[in-house]
Design an enzyme around this catalytic site. Structure first.
Site, PDB file in Angstrom:
ATOM      1  N   CYS A 170      42.300  34.166  32.992  1.00 44.93           N
ATOM      2  CA  CYS A 170      41.741  34.788  31.781  1.00 44.93           C
ATOM      3  C   CYS A 170      42.818  35.146  30.760  1.00 44.93           C
ATOM      4  O   CYS A 170      42.908  34.530  29.703  1.00 44.93           O
ATOM      5  CB  CYS A 170      41.001  36.071  32.155  1.00 44.93           C
ATOM      6  SG  CYS A 170      39.679  35.850  33.300  1.00 44.93           S
TER       7      CYS A 170
HETATM    8  N1  SAJ Z   1      49.540  42.280  34.103  1.00 49.42           N
HETATM    9  C1  SAJ Z   1      50.740  42.808  33.643  1.00 49.42           C
HETATM   10  N2  SAJ Z   1      50.749  44.075  33.153  1.00 49.42           N
HETATM   11  C2  SAJ Z   1      49.597  44.823  33.089  1.00 49.42           C
HETATM   12  C3  SAJ Z   1      48.396  44.262  33.554  1.00 49.42           C
HETATM   13  C4  SAJ Z   1      48.382  42.986  34.062  1.00 49.42           C
HETATM   14  O1  SAJ Z   1      51.774  42.161  33.680  1.00 49.42           O
HETATM   15  O2  SAJ Z   1      49.669  45.973  32.649  1.00 49.42           O
HETATM   16  C5  SAJ Z   1      49.527  40.910  34.618  1.00 49.42           C
HETATM   17  C6  SAJ Z   1      49.047  40.826  36.050  1.00 49.42           C
HETATM   18  O3  SAJ Z   1      50.113  40.950  36.953  1.00 49.42           O
HETATM   19  C7  SAJ Z   1      48.426  39.416  36.102  1.00 49.42           C
HETATM   20  C8  SAJ Z   1      47.909  39.222  34.687  1.00 49.42           C
HETATM   21  O4  SAJ Z   1      48.604  40.170  33.857  1.00 49.42           O
HETATM   22  O5  SAJ Z   1      49.398  38.449  36.372  1.00 49.42           O
HETATM   23  C9  SAJ Z   1      46.413  39.427  34.541  1.00 49.42           C
HETATM   24  O6  SAJ Z   1      46.148  40.663  35.162  1.00 49.42           O
HETATM   25  P1  SAJ Z   1      44.687  41.359  35.004  1.00 49.42           P
HETATM   26  O7  SAJ Z   1      44.760  42.660  35.678  1.00 49.42           O
HETATM   27  O8  SAJ Z   1      44.275  41.314  33.601  1.00 49.42           O
HETATM   28  O9  SAJ Z   1      43.794  40.448  35.935  1.00 49.42           O
HETATM   29  P2  SAJ Z   1      42.754  39.353  35.588  1.00 49.42           P
HETATM   30  O10 SAJ Z   1      43.347  38.140  35.012  1.00 49.42           O
HETATM   31  O11 SAJ Z   1      41.940  39.201  36.818  1.00 49.42           O
HETATM   32  O12 SAJ Z   1      41.916  40.018  34.429  1.00 49.42           O
HETATM   33  C10 SAJ Z   1      40.632  40.441  34.656  1.00 49.42           C
HETATM   34  C11 SAJ Z   1      39.982  40.183  33.346  1.00 49.42           C
HETATM   35  N3  SAJ Z   1      38.571  40.216  33.517  1.00 49.42           N
HETATM   36  C12 SAJ Z   1      37.840  39.289  32.866  1.00 49.42           C
HETATM   37  O13 SAJ Z   1      38.320  38.460  32.140  1.00 49.42           O
HETATM   38  C13 SAJ Z   1      36.399  39.327  33.104  1.00 49.42           C
HETATM   39  C14 SAJ Z   1      40.400  41.194  32.297  1.00 49.42           C
HETATM   40  O14 SAJ Z   1      39.494  41.141  31.176  1.00 49.42           O
HETATM   41  C15 SAJ Z   1      40.389  42.588  32.833  1.00 49.42           C
HETATM   42  O15 SAJ Z   1      40.901  43.454  31.824  1.00 49.42           O
HETATM   43  C16 SAJ Z   1      41.281  42.664  34.050  1.00 49.42           C
HETATM   44  O16 SAJ Z   1      40.682  41.803  35.046  1.00 49.42           O
HETATM   45  C17 SAJ Z   1      41.387  44.093  34.560  1.00 49.42           C
HETATM   46  O17 SAJ Z   1      41.253  45.005  33.735  1.00 49.42           O
HETATM   47  O18 SAJ Z   1      41.671  44.243  35.754  1.00 49.42           O
END
Ligand code: SAJ
Length: 439
Positions: free
Chosen positions: A274
């Site tokens: 995403c």
């Molecule tokens: N990450 C960082 N720093 C942060 C947060 C995340 O480096 O502060 C990195 C994570 O390690 C990962 C990537 O970004 O590699 C994505 O992390 P994520 O927590 O956003 O996980 P996702 O990709 O599963 O995002 C999902 C998304 N949900 C949908 O698209 C429906 C996103 O919209 C959500 O915000 C996210 O989950 C969430 O909040 O957990």
């Protein structure tokens, strides 16, 4: 907020009991199980025979405790036969991937293919809902024409809506059962039917959008918002590394402000299907209409640079012990793009491994959630003989397992904490040169 909860739409929903779900991955599988739980007759359609076989044996092909339980309790039939899955469905949910290619160009191939197979099998009057994340314009410019070419009249004998998926892999609090949703359609009937469907399966707000474009824009905005905020703290981390400031401590300090601040944290990179992908869909579509998303592109550049920055940090730390990266054994701890799941899509680990190998390092990999992709079976074995390590995923097994004892006896000289998840004091006491990202 106009709710469409009323007798007529619910009545129509009652008559619309047969649901088909195209694509049984992280989005489609939980959705199919949830619709089954709420009384729909669900057929799943996928081209992955192994996945179909697992599902028909009530075994989840995805590592997710809650989903595995729910699938056992609310099983549904899965098939690779499109006619069998789609021809009698009242509601067809399209949940196929929307990736980018290696040049970060959006790949709408799966959406087009799913739309075509749906248009060739859907019955008159069916409701088609695209859940895959797409940029504004895809439903009008790609999906709708496919149904019109197949002889359908949108709003009359076929209804097309968009309800962007919001699955957060591994999240046990927010799931397909309770995450609020937004939905847009080409016409009032399509909107009413779609809202009624989601109100029947989601215990949360279902917001009807002004049009299908706004619904498409919502998801891209949500995820671009997250990407730019992560880029902000990643840039801070690189600045604070030279200013000798602990970025994580600063962010936690800023987060004590009870309003107008939303903490994000620096890391070795941004992975997943995403966050690192969705902004490109808007960047590319807006460019076609003459708008240049400079800010979104800079954020993407910053986040894409973090895996290389992480390898540079390892190189600098190995220099302290007079070890070149070339020829040195390095273990990468974690392949998954985020903690406690087994999904490696766009994972920063993959870029880190590639860069390490390009620098001549002897690379080994250990991820307890991906044993088949690991060179080693245990954390202890993974550390053995390695001079350097990069923790690329904050799995609970690493946070709990990288103890002072284990590190002291491992022979490890340098550890780069790509997720800033380890205790600096324990690292210091272990004698290992420890460096986080901005920490
Ligand atoms: N990450 C960082 N720093 C942060 C947060 C995340 O480096 O502060 C990195 C994570 O390690 C990962 C990537 O970004 O590699 C994505 O992390 P994520 O927590 O956003 O996980 P996702 O990709 O599963 O995002 C999902 C998304 N949900 C949908 O698209 C429906 C996103 O919209 C959500 O915000 C996210 O989950 C969430 O909040 O957990």
């Amino acid at each position: 907020m106009t709710s469409l909860k009323n007798g007529t739409t619910a009545a129509r929903t009652e008559k619309r009991k047969k649901v088909a779900v195209i694509g049984l991955g992280y989005v489609g599988l939980p959705l199919a199980v949830r619709a089954t739980e709420r009384g729909y007759l669900v057929t799943g359609y996928d081209q992955d025979k192994q996945k179909i076989d697992h599902i028909n044996k009530k075994v989840s092909p995805i590592e997710d405790r809650r989903l595995s339980e729910d699938l056992r309790q609310f099983p549904f039939q899965a098939t690779a036969d499109a006619k069998k899955a789609l021809s009698d469905a009242d509601i067809i949910l399209i949940c196929v991937p929307t990736p980018v290619d290696e040049m970060y160009h959006p790949d709408l191939g799966p959406v087009e293919a799913a739309s075509r197979v749906t248009a060739s099998h859907a019955k008159k009057g069916a409701l088609v809902i695209l859940e895959s994340t797409v940029n504004p314009g895809v439903s009008e410019e790609i999906v709708r024409p496919i149904f019109e070419e197949a002889g359908f009249t949108v709003g009359k004998d076929i209804f097309i809506s968009h309800c962007p998926e919001r699955i957060n892999p591994g999240d046990e609090k927010w799931t397909v059962k309770n995450i609020p949703r937004v939905v847009g359609s080409f016409d009032k009937t399509g909107l009413a039917l779609s809202v009624a469907f989601y109100e029947s399966i989601v215990d949360g707000e279902i917001r009807p959008m002004k049009s299908i474009r706004e619904a498409e824009a919502v998801k891209i905005v949500e995820n671009s918002f997250r990407d730019i905020n992560i880029a902000f703290v990643n840039e801070l981390a690189r600045s604070f590394d030279v200013l000798d400031i602990d970025t994580k401590d600063v962010i936690l300090g800023a987060a004590t402000k009870p309003f107008s601040f939303m903490p994000h944290f620096p890391s070795c990179g941004v992975g997943g299907h995403c966050i690192p992908v969705d902004p490109y869909y808007l960047i590319e579509r807006a460019k076609k209409s003459g708008f240049d998303h400079r800010f979104l592109k800079i954020a993407r550049e910053i986040n894409n640079s973090m895996p290389d920055y992480t390898v540079e940090l390892l190189q600098d730390a190995l220099n302290v012990v007079k070890l070149p990266l070339n020829g040195t054994k390095v273990v990468v701890l974690g392949l998954a793009y985020k903690a406690n799941i087994d999904d490696i899509r766009e994972s920063p680990s993959l870029r880190i491994i590639d860069r390490l190998r390009k620098h001549g390092a002897k690379v080994e990999v250990f991820d307890p959630h991906l044993p088949a992709s690991s060179n080693k079976k245990t954390l202890e074995a993974a550390l053995k003989g390695a001079s350097g390590a990069i923790l690329a995923t904050d799995h609970r097994e690493f946070i709990q397992g990288l103890t002072e004892e284990l590190l002291k006896h491992s022979g490890l000289l340098v550890l780069i904490d790509g997720k800033n998840c380890l205790d600096k004091k324990i690292m210091k006491r272990s004698g290992v040169i420890y460096k986080g990202i901005g920490r």
